[in-house]
Design a protein around this motif. Sequence first.
Motif, PDB file in Angstrom:
ATOM      1  N   GLU A  60       0.817  -1.220   0.000  1.00 27.33           N
ATOM      2  CA  GLU A  60       0.000   0.000   0.000  1.00 27.33           C
ATOM      3  C   GLU A  60       0.849   1.267   0.000  1.00 27.33           C
ATOM      4  N   ASP A  61       1.923   1.275   0.797  1.00 25.55           N
ATOM      5  CA  ASP A  61       2.736   2.482   0.890  1.00 25.55           C
ATOM      6  C   ASP A  61       3.422   2.799  -0.438  1.00 25.55           C
ATOM      7  N   LEU A  62       3.853   1.770  -1.160  1.00 25.45           N
ATOM      8  CA  LEU A  62       4.497   1.998  -2.461  1.00 25.45           C
ATOM      9  C   LEU A  62       3.487   2.482  -3.493  1.00 25.45           C
ATOM     10  N   VAL A  63       2.287   1.937  -3.436  1.00 23.70           N
ATOM     11  CA  VAL A  63       1.237   2.369  -4.366  1.00 23.70           C
ATOM     12  C   VAL A  63       0.890   3.830  -4.111  1.00 23.70           C
ATOM     13  N   ARG A  64       0.732   4.200  -2.842  1.00 26.29           N
ATOM     14  CA  ARG A  64       0.407   5.601  -2.503  1.00 26.29           C
ATOM     15  C   ARG A  64       1.523   6.542  -2.945  1.00 26.29           C
ATOM     16  N   LEU A  65       2.766   6.146  -2.692  1.00 24.08           N
ATOM     17  CA  LEU A  65       3.890   7.003  -3.078  1.00 24.08           C
ATOM     18  C   LEU A  65       3.941   7.170  -4.589  1.00 24.08           C
ATOM     19  N   GLU A  66       3.771   6.086  -5.322  1.00 22.15           N
ATOM     20  CA  GLU A  66       3.815   6.177  -6.789  1.00 22.15           C
ATOM     21  C   GLU A  66       2.695   7.082  -7.289  1.00 22.15           C
ATOM     22  N   GLU A  67       1.516   6.990  -6.692  1.00 19.70           N
ATOM     23  CA  GLU A  67       0.404   7.862  -7.073  1.00 19.70           C
ATOM     24  C   GLU A  67       0.721   9.322  -6.769  1.00 19.70           C
ATOM     25  N   GLU A  68       1.330   9.577  -5.606  1.00 17.71           N
ATOM     26  CA  GLU A  68       1.706  10.947  -5.247  1.00 17.71           C
ATOM     27  C   GLU A  68       2.745  11.493  -6.214  1.00 17.71           C
ATOM     28  N   LEU A  69       3.715  10.673  -6.572  1.00 13.96           N
ATOM     29  CA  LEU A  69       4.734  11.111  -7.520  1.00 13.96           C
ATOM     30  C   LEU A  69       4.101  11.428  -8.872  1.00 13.96           C
ATOM     31  N   GLU A  70       3.106  10.651  -9.247  1.00 15.29           N
ATOM     32  CA  GLU A  70       2.440  10.840 -10.533  1.00 15.29           C
ATOM     33  C   GLU A  70       1.548  12.078 -10.533  1.00 15.29           C
ATOM     34  N   GLN A  71       0.789  12.292  -9.455  1.00 15.61           N
ATOM     35  CA  GLN A  71      -0.214  13.352  -9.416  1.00 15.61           C
ATOM     36  C   GLN A  71       0.351  14.702  -8.987  1.00 15.61           C
ATOM     37  N   ASN A  72       1.306  14.685  -8.098  1.00 15.90           N
ATOM     38  CA  ASN A  72       1.838  15.925  -7.542  1.00 15.90           C
ATOM     39  C   ASN A  72       3.175  16.268  -8.161  1.00 15.90           C
ATOM     40  N   ASN A  73       3.673  17.392  -7.775  1.00 27.46           N
ATOM     41  CA  ASN A  73       4.996  17.795  -8.206  1.00 27.46           C
ATOM     42  C   ASN A  73       6.017  16.959  -7.441  1.00 27.46           C
ATOM     43  N   ALA A  74       6.627  16.015  -8.098  1.00 26.51           N
ATOM     44  CA  ALA A  74       7.561  15.097  -7.447  1.00 26.51           C
ATOM     45  C   ALA A  74       8.752  15.838  -6.846  1.00 26.51           C
ATOM     46  N   ASP A  75       9.038  17.038  -7.334  1.00 25.76           N
ATOM     47  CA  ASP A  75      10.152  17.808  -6.776  1.00 25.76           C
ATOM     48  C   ASP A  75       9.913  18.153  -5.315  1.00 25.76           C
ATOM     49  N   GLN A  76       8.668  18.212  -4.890  1.00 23.62           N
ATOM     50  CA  GLN A  76       8.374  18.496  -3.489  1.00 23.62           C
ATOM     51  C   GLN A  76       8.722  17.301  -2.613  1.00 23.62           C
ATOM     52  N   LEU A  77       8.519  16.090  -3.121  1.00 22.70           N
ATOM     53  CA  LEU A  77       8.850  14.888  -2.353  1.00 22.70           C
ATOM     54  C   LEU A  77      10.330  14.560  -2.403  1.00 22.70           C
ATOM     55  N   TYR A  78      10.933  14.733  -3.560  1.00 17.04           N
ATOM     56  CA  TYR A  78      12.347  14.428  -3.770  1.00 17.04           C
ATOM     57  C   TYR A  78      12.997  15.595  -4.513  1.00 17.04           C
ATOM     58  N   PRO A  79      13.318  16.672  -3.796  1.00 13.93           N
ATOM     59  CA  PRO A  79      13.886  17.838  -4.480  1.00 13.93           C
ATOM     60  C   PRO A  79      15.276  17.555  -5.037  1.00 13.93           C
ATOM     61  N   LYS A  80      15.540  18.195  -6.166  1.00 14.54           N
ATOM     62  CA  LYS A  80      16.868  18.085  -6.764  1.00 14.54           C
ATOM     63  C   LYS A  80      17.830  18.944  -5.943  1.00 14.54           C
ATOM     64  N   PRO A  81      19.094  18.513  -5.828  1.00 13.44           N
ATOM     65  CA  PRO A  81      20.076  19.339  -5.136  1.00 13.44           C
ATOM     66  C   PRO A  81      20.179  20.698  -5.803  1.00 13.44           C
ATOM     67  N   SER A  82      20.400  21.734  -5.034  1.00 14.54           N
ATOM     68  CA  SER A  82      20.407  23.100  -5.557  1.00 14.54           C
ATOM     69  C   SER A  82      21.563  23.381  -6.506  1.00 14.54           C
TER      70      SER A  82
END
Length: 73
Positions: free
Chosen positions: A47-69
């Motif tokens: 369930e946790d992997l499914v939710r995370l994949e959905e969040e990455l797909e629907q939201n701005n993934a940069d908020q969850l995993y920001p690129k180094p500055s």
Amino acid sequence: MAFEALKMQAYMILDEIAQRPADRHILQEQLREKLSELSSLGLPLPEDLVRLEEELEQNNADQLYPKPSDEPA
């Protein structure tokens, strides 16, 4: 391949995403493939992997995993 082995591979991909956010999109696709592989074998999806994949797909993934500055966007 056993369920636990596939599940572990999926969690390893998450660790790689956290360590290499610049490669996040490639690693995100690998996560999708592992989830698809589990599903095609009729195995339950974590369930946790499914939710995370959905969040990455629907939201701005940069908020969850920001690129180094110091890396270009």
